[in-house]
Scaffold this motif. Structure first.
Motif, PDB file in Angstrom:
ATOM      1  N   GLN A 166       0.823  -1.208   0.000  1.00 17.67           N
ATOM      2  CA  GLN A 166       0.000   0.000   0.000  1.00 17.67           C
ATOM      3  C   GLN A 166       0.862   1.264   0.000  1.00 17.67           C
ATOM      4  O   GLN A 166       0.505   2.257  -0.613  1.00 17.67           O
ATOM      5  CB  GLN A 166      -0.935   0.008   1.218  1.00 17.67           C
ATOM      6  CG  GLN A 166      -1.987  -1.088   1.178  1.00 17.67           C
ATOM      7  CD  GLN A 166      -2.802  -1.059  -0.103  1.00 17.67           C
ATOM      8  OE1 GLN A 166      -3.414  -0.058  -0.454  1.00 17.67           O
ATOM      9  NE2 GLN A 166      -2.785  -2.164  -0.838  1.00 17.67           N
ATOM     10  N   ASP A 203       1.121   4.179  -3.072  1.00 22.02           N
ATOM     11  CA  ASP A 203       0.768   5.524  -2.626  1.00 22.02           C
ATOM     12  C   ASP A 203      -0.591   5.565  -1.925  1.00 22.02           C
ATOM     13  O   ASP A 203      -1.410   6.440  -2.187  1.00 22.02           O
ATOM     14  CB  ASP A 203       0.805   6.501  -3.809  1.00 22.02           C
ATOM     15  CG  ASP A 203       1.066   7.927  -3.319  1.00 22.02           C
ATOM     16  OD1 ASP A 203       1.532   8.077  -2.177  1.00 22.02           O
ATOM     17  OD2 ASP A 203       0.789   8.862  -4.076  1.00 22.02           O
ATOM     18  N   GLN A 204      -0.851   4.601  -1.077  1.00 21.55           N
ATOM     19  CA  GLN A 204      -2.078   4.562  -0.281  1.00 21.55           C
ATOM     20  C   GLN A 204      -1.708   4.560   1.206  1.00 21.55           C
ATOM     21  O   GLN A 204      -1.960   3.574   1.912  1.00 21.55           O
ATOM     22  CB  GLN A 204      -2.879   3.284  -0.590  1.00 21.55           C
ATOM     23  CG  GLN A 204      -3.389   3.174  -1.997  1.00 21.55           C
ATOM     24  CD  GLN A 204      -4.549   4.111  -2.236  1.00 21.55           C
ATOM     25  OE1 GLN A 204      -5.268   4.481  -1.315  1.00 21.55           O
ATOM     26  NE2 GLN A 204      -4.736   4.548  -3.467  1.00 21.55           N
ATOM     27  N   ALA A 220      -4.421   3.392   3.868  1.00 14.59           N
ATOM     28  CA  ALA A 220      -4.671   1.957   4.021  1.00 14.59           C
ATOM     29  C   ALA A 220      -3.531   1.306   4.791  1.00 14.59           C
ATOM     30  O   ALA A 220      -3.753   0.451   5.666  1.00 14.59           O
ATOM     31  CB  ALA A 220      -4.824   1.312   2.646  1.00 14.59           C
TER      32      ALA A 220
END
Lengths: 280, 305
Positions: free
Chosen positions: A239, A243-244, A247
């Protein structure tokens, strides 16, 4: 905490007793050090995971891929801890009560998983239990591979917790039991094991905390197949790379809270069982 | 064994022989299970890496470790260790002394913070540093604007390594400091010794076994850290690639000889660490025999990786 002061009756005598009379310099450095290195990053993690509100945090944790990763992690960790509780106690027993040539080397070997970098552990296991296995056992990219890697890295926890307790255990109790007609099995079940349970619990808690966060040893051999062999730590990295960060932070918080909860609960349990007030 | 002789004194010899034989079989089978488990889990896999590395002779190994990518990863790792271990040692001793010897608000919090890195996944540690110093955060953006790059650069890798190595020295020092008490320090003080000379000549010699053991563990961890460094380093070949990242990169590039060779170097360092642990553990345990066994066990267990 206060029991520690009992060992030092003159503690109350104030600043004179300190090696360094200069007030709060030491505590100041300590607070700055831990604050900068540990507290601020964790605060950022907490901030990131809560920045979208609790709903979003829950949604991030219960997204299908995250949930699958969490399930794989917790299930394999539970299996590993149970195996460790049995085999770890057994190994500790052999190291303390048994005698054979080379025992000192075996004893030293127990710490190998702590000394060996985790990525080397992963490569090592992939070599013997991977596609080119000379034993013909190919576990690569399967759930058992995760269990194997976790068993390797957590080997020392239960052994090293139980060993000193077994060493200190009063053998006269066992001898008394045996001379009163108790069988070996009864002596082990009624006298030895109850004394070891607190140490086994300590080892299990540390092993579980290690398992749910383990990354390096798992990543090469598990294959990281989403929904099947992807563990939580691998999910977090994936993640971050996608680029999350939200999360990633949500699952990280879950791991953090779980391992703190497990360590705390097991510690309380151990204290109740051993009725000792631990200093540290 | 001795219980058998006790029983023997009381009852018939036949019973004793029977139970002694049963105990012997039990002991042998338990021993076999334990040794076979260790053989298949530890010894064979590690041995196999040595076999695979050197099955083509010494040549491929030497070629692999003389490649620029390996050389750069090796020296970067050594550099990180040489910076982080002294930092965690010096600050670890100061922190340990503060927690044990002083009374100040927030002492309990500090004590709890010390253990946190052990309870955290290295990946979570890497992520939290990424969140503070990454380009998306105000702190990261500010530092970037004044020309300081933390993430994907050396400072981030140092911070990550210090974070994971932080508890080792502190956790070794705290119980020893509690155990030795302040009597000797006070005596030195009364005799006119300054704070510094009391520390160097009384306190430090008393805690040296614990400090050395902590240094060994911290060194092992700083050389072998992977997860936390993997996130903050960006794994840039030749620039931010440490030895552990190099092992992974070579493995994924199907250069098994390269991966094995770097692993052998790390494994050899690990074996030295292991020997150091045995040496200092005996000294450390001798010092701490008076402690409650469970407490001693608790800190004998030190996660790594």
């Amino acid at each position: 905490m206060t029991s520690a002061a009992g060992a030092r009756p003159i503690e109350g005598s104030g600043a004179h007793s300190r090696y360094d009379g200069r007030g709060f310099l030491g505590p100041g450095i300590a607070a700055l050090y831990l604050g900068l290195i540990v507290l601020i990053p964790l605060a950022a993690l907490l901030w990131q995971s809560l920045s979208g509100g609790l709903d979003q945090l829950a949604a991030a944790i219960t997204s299908p891929q995250a949930l699958a990763a969490i399930e794989v992690t917790f299930a394999s960790s539970a299996v590993v801890v149970l195996i460790n509780a049995v085999i770890g106690t057994l190994i500790a027993w052999v190291l303390v009560r048994d005698d054979f040539p080379g025992k000192a080397i075996v004893n030293g070997l127990i710490d190998l998983p702590f000394a060996l970098p985790t990525i080397v552990t992963g490569l090592t296991l992939a070599t013997l239990y991977g596609p080119r296995s000379p034993l013909g056992i190919n576990l690569a990219y399967s759930a058992p591979a995760i269990v194997l890697a976790l068993l390797f890295v957590t080997l020392p926890f239960v052994v090293r917790s139980v060993q000193p307790v077994l060493l200190e255990l009063d053998r006269e109790m066992e001898e008394a039991g045996a001379s009163l007609g108790a069988s070996s099995a009864t002596v082990i079940r009624r006298i030895v094991l109850p004394n070891l349970v607190p140490a086994i619990l300590t080892g299990c808690a540390l092993a579980f905390a290690r398992c749910i966060g383990e990354f390096g040893s798992v990543v090469l051999i598990s294959g990281n197949v989403p929904y099947r062999t992807e563990v939580a730590s691998v999910y977090i990295i994936s993640q971050v790379e996608a680029d999350q960060p939200g999360a990633a932070a949500a699952v990280s918080m879950l791991l953090l809270v779980t391992s703190l909860a497990v360590l705390t609960v097991f510690d309380l349990l151990r204290r109740r069982l051993s009725r000792h007030d631990e200093l540290a | 064994m001795t219980s058998a002789t006790h029983t023997g004194a009381a009852t018939g010899a036949r019973v004793v022989e029977g139970s002694a034989a049963a105990r012997r079989i039990l002991r042998l089978s338990v021993r076999s299970v334990a040794l076979l488990y260790l053989l298949f889990l530890l010894v064979l896999p590690v041995g196999m890496v040595f076999v695979r590395t050197f099955e083509g002779g010494l040549g491929p190994f030497l070629a692999a470790i003389s490649r620029p990518a390996f050389q750069s990863a090796f020296w970067l790792t050594i550099q990180i260790s040489l910076i982080t271990v002294p930092v965690t040692t010096a600050l670890g001793i100061v922190t340990g002394l503060a927690i044990v010897r002083r009374r100040f608000p927030g002492r309990g919090l500090l004590n709890a913070l010390v253990d946190l890195p052990f309870a955290l996944s290295p990946v979570v540690i890497g992520l939290s540093l990424f969140l503070v110093y990454g380009a998306d955060s105000p702190i990261g953006a500010f530092l970037e604007s004044v020309g300081v790059r933390v993430i994907f650069a050396m400072p981030g890798m140092l911070l990550a390594t210090i974070f994971v190595c932080l508890p080792f020295v502190i956790r070794e020092v705290i119980p020893v400091l509690r155990e030795i008490g302040t009597d000797q320090e006070e005596a030195a003080h009364t005799l006119g010794a300054s704070g510094w000379s009391t520390f160097w000549r009384v306190t430090l010699p008393a805690i040296r076994w614990g400090v050395m053991y902590g240094i060994i563990l911290a060194t092992a961890r700083s050389l072998g850290e992977y997860g936390a460094v993997a996130i903050v380093s960006g794994k840039i070949a030749g620039s931010t690639e440490t030895m552990t990242v190099h092992v992974e990169e070579r493995y994924l590039a199907f250069d098994l000889v390269g991966a094995y060779s770097a692993s052998i170097v790390l494994a050899t360092l690990a074996i030295f660490v292991l020997i150091g642990m045995q040496v200092y553990q005996s000294g450390r345990l001798r010092r701490r025999r008076t402690l409650e066994p469970a407490a001693a066990a608790g800190s004998a267990v030190t996660p790594g990786g």
